[in-house]
Motif scaffolding. Structure first.
Motif, PDB file in Angstrom:
ATOM      1  N   LEU A 257       9.021   9.155 -10.184  1.00 12.44           N
ATOM      2  CA  LEU A 257       7.937  10.119  -9.946  1.00 12.44           C
ATOM      3  C   LEU A 257       8.428  11.382  -9.237  1.00 12.44           C
ATOM      4  CD1 LEU A 257       5.013   7.668  -9.108  1.00 12.44           C
ATOM      5  CD2 LEU A 257       5.308   9.043 -11.158  1.00 12.44           C
ATOM      6  N   THR A 258       9.506  11.267  -8.459  1.00 12.71           N
ATOM      7  CA  THR A 258      10.034  12.488  -7.819  1.00 12.71           C
ATOM      8  C   THR A 258      10.625  13.429  -8.862  1.00 12.71           C
ATOM      9  OG1 THR A 258      12.065  11.298  -7.356  1.00 12.71           O
ATOM     10  CG2 THR A 258      10.627  11.657  -5.495  1.00 12.71           C
TER      11      THR A 258
ATOM     12  N   VAL B 278      -4.193  11.164   6.122  1.00 15.42           N
ATOM     13  CA  VAL B 278      -3.452  10.038   5.535  1.00 15.42           C
ATOM     14  C   VAL B 278      -4.348   9.422   4.465  1.00 15.42           C
ATOM     15  CG1 VAL B 278      -2.348   7.814   5.979  1.00 15.42           C
ATOM     16  CG2 VAL B 278      -2.309   9.585   7.737  1.00 15.42           C
ATOM     17  N   THR B 279      -3.880   9.439   3.232  1.00 19.23           N
ATOM     18  CA  THR B 279      -4.642   8.839   2.124  1.00 19.23           C
ATOM     19  C   THR B 279      -3.914   7.569   1.688  1.00 19.23           C
ATOM     20  OG1 THR B 279      -5.006  11.111   1.426  1.00 19.23           O
ATOM     21  CG2 THR B 279      -5.807   9.401  -0.044  1.00 19.23           C
TER      22      THR B 279
ATOM     23  N   LYS C  92       0.845  -1.187   0.000  1.00 17.59           N
ATOM     24  CA  LYS C  92       0.000   0.000   0.000  1.00 17.59           C
ATOM     25  C   LYS C  92       0.886   1.244   0.000  1.00 17.59           C
ATOM     26  CE  LYS C  92      -4.155  -1.800   2.085  1.00 17.59           C
ATOM     27  NZ  LYS C  92      -4.923  -1.984   3.303  1.00 17.59           N
ATOM     28  N   ALA C  93       0.429   2.234  -0.740  1.00 17.87           N
ATOM     29  CA  ALA C  93       1.129   3.517  -0.731  1.00 17.87           C
ATOM     30  C   ALA C  93       0.258   4.507   0.039  1.00 17.87           C
ATOM     31  CB  ALA C  93       1.356   4.005  -2.146  1.00 17.87           C
ATOM     32  N   HIS C  94       0.887   5.304   0.882  1.00 18.39           N
ATOM     33  CA  HIS C  94       0.145   6.264   1.696  1.00 18.39           C
ATOM     34  C   HIS C  94       0.673   7.664   1.394  1.00 18.39           C
ATOM     35  CE1 HIS C  94      -1.012   2.781   4.217  1.00 18.39           C
ATOM     36  NE2 HIS C  94       0.233   2.412   4.000  1.00 18.39           N
TER      37      HIS C  94
ATOM     38  N   VAL D 151       0.507  11.619  -7.188  1.00 27.15           N
ATOM     39  CA  VAL D 151       1.482  10.526  -7.256  1.00 27.15           C
ATOM     40  C   VAL D 151       0.841   9.219  -6.772  1.00 27.15           C
ATOM     41  CG1 VAL D 151       3.609   9.666  -6.174  1.00 27.15           C
ATOM     42  CG2 VAL D 151       3.538  11.965  -7.105  1.00 27.15           C
ATOM     43  N   LEU D 152       0.016   9.333  -5.753  1.00 27.32           N
ATOM     44  CA  LEU D 152      -0.678   8.151  -5.219  1.00 27.32           C
ATOM     45  C   LEU D 152      -1.566   7.524  -6.303  1.00 27.32           C
ATOM     46  CD1 LEU D 152      -0.469   7.105  -2.333  1.00 27.32           C
ATOM     47  CD2 LEU D 152      -2.623   8.219  -1.828  1.00 27.32           C
ATOM     48  N   HIS D 153      -2.266   8.364  -7.056  1.00 28.43           N
ATOM     49  CA  HIS D 153      -3.118   7.844  -8.133  1.00 28.43           C
ATOM     50  C   HIS D 153      -2.279   7.197  -9.234  1.00 28.43           C
ATOM     51  CE1 HIS D 153      -7.093   9.021  -6.894  1.00 28.43           C
ATOM     52  NE2 HIS D 153      -6.611  10.171  -6.474  1.00 28.43           N
TER      53      HIS D 153
END
Lengths: 162, 299
Positions: B244-245, A119-120, A33-35, B223-225
């Protein structure tokens, strides 16, 4: 907050991190998981070194998290714990034991919007899940083509099955 | 393996795409020419050597016999990838699998499942899963004069630039799940060749009778998406994050459900063409993000 909570020493998990314009992306390779942590959540998470108690963290961030550092730290710890960004056993107690959620939200509403910890979380998919795929009952030649990952016989035709 | 060698020993080739070396063996020499058109964009021939994956095509030319089905087969290494009486099914499946394999194993680039078009020399990336309406949106951008980059993958190099990966668009007609391939030039477009900096990420999903009211969101969430639609981030998260950075720090991220694609295209064009041309509803929508964000966070 009761005393036992204040004396807990939350510890952040070991994970890959990169900063993006003040926010922190944390990648947990155990859960894939990425947060995304906003600035306030980052401040609290970085203080969670397993040495500092919740009271220490609150004191350390008192100046930065005006006017209610205690509520913000508590809220951040709950969020971080939910996202499994704190090691097991060192997280704060279940929120019900510490604060009534509604009370906490009332207190946190008074805090400036920029200071609310957020936090997403997003699951990083497997390659097959990320690529284009076929819906159910479409004809297929291999399981990798189907969103359901199951290409099977229906009558004499191969189709994507649940 | 030896049995397979005997079946497909007529000819072979080796190529490299985005740092991944792949081999092909065929039972008929003519198959190689058909496959050349289906290699990943940017592939280059290589001399035979160690490969990461070997595809073997066996075309069954046994005489027809009543009551016996004649299957052609493609193998990926030693596993059957597809088996069909129709040769073209094999080529379709090869194209899909080789693209996914390159995307998942490349160490030279990061592949995100997304549509990509260019507007005024800057890349617009539309990440999303299947059936979210990416292709419809890409096609609409092309009709409006954008340059085509990709309908399937946004390919970010190690400097954070977006490269073209221009396969024909896989359009789903009449709500059916099956994709029909359409050449990008059917939409009167230009096809991009140069890597471009990222300007905009549009995170959206089609919803019937919805209207497009985009919310500007932070780079971190953008970035999360992108990670959530990446093919290689699981295998190599460090590379994914490093790439991505390096993307454009000033790239904007827009998020929201959409109705008609044309509405999104008009809005994005106005936003990218300059703030002076942004209309009041869009400004209002972007300005109210703070309020809505707060509401969302508290709920």
């Amino acid at each position: 907050m009761n005393n036992s909570t204040n004396l807990r020493k939350p510890k952040r998990i070991r994970a890959l991190t990169r900063e993006f314009d003040g926010e922190l992306i944390v990648y947990d390779d155990q859960t894939h998981k990425a947060h995304c942590l906003n600035k306030t959540a980052v401040m609290v998470w970085q203080e969670c070194d397993g040495e500092a108690t919740v009271r220490d963290i609150t004191n350390n961030l008192k100046d930065k998290l005006q006017p209610d550092a205690e509520a913000v730290v508590q809220f951040a710890l709950i969020k971080l714990d939910k996202a499994r960004l704190l090691e097991k056993g060192e997280a704060p107690q279940a929120e019900g034991e510490l604060w009534n959620r509604r009370d906490l939200l009332k207190r946190i509403r008074l805090v400036a919007i920029v200071a609310i910890p957020v936090v997403t979380t997003m699951l990083v998919p497997t390659p097959a899940r990320a690529a284009s795929c076929l819906p159910l009952l479409q004809s297929c030649t291999s399981s990798a083509q189907c969103c359901s990952a199951h290409c099977g016989l229906s009558g004499i035709n191969l189709v994507c099955l649940p | 393996m030896e049995k397979l060698y005997r079946l497909v020993g007529a000819a072979g080739m080796c190529f490299r795409a985005f740092g991944v070396t792949i081999g092909i063996r065929v039972s008929e020499r003519t198959t190689l020419e058909i496959l050349r058109d289906r290699l990943p964009p940017g592939s280059r021939d290589r001399e035979a050597g160690a490969v990461k994956r070997l595809y073997s095509f066996f075309l069954n030319r046994a005489p027809h016999r009543k009551g016996v089905r004649r299957f052609h087969t493609v193998y990926s290494d030693l596993q059957i990838l597809a088996r069909s009486e129709n040769e073209s099914d094999l080529y379709e499946e090869f194209e899909r699998d080789v693209d996914s394999f390159v995307a998942a194993t490349s160490t030279a680039a990061l592949f995100i499942h997304a549509g990509v078009v260019a507007w005024n020399g800057k890349a617009i990336v539309i990440p999303g899963r299947s059936f979210t309406g990416k292709t419809t949106l890409v096609a609409e951008f092309l009709r409006a004069g954008a340059t085509y980059y990709s309908d399937e993958f946004a390919v970010f190099d190690r400097n954070g630039y977006v490269h073209p990966f221009s396969r024909p668009l896989g359009v789903r007609l009449d709500g059916s799940g099956t994709q029909t391939k359409k050449a990008p030039c059917e939409f009167e477009c230009r096809i991009g060749k140069e890597p471009l900096p990222l300007a905009l990420v549009v995170v959206t999903e089609y919803r019937k009778s919805a209207s497009w009211r985009p919310r500007s969101t932070s780079l971190g969430r953008g970035v999360l998406h992108l990670l959530g639609n990446s093919l290689s981030a699981r295998a190599n998260p460090s590379l994914a994050l490093n790439i991505l950075t390096r993307t454009n720090e000033r790239a904007r991220i827009l998020r929201g459900v959409r109705g008609e694609a044309a509405e999104v295209v008009r809005s994005v064009q106005r936003i990218l063409d300059g703030p002076a041309r942004v209309t009041t509803p869009e400004l209002r929508s972007l300005a109210s993000d703070w309020g809505r964000d707060r509401h969302e966070q508290l709920d």
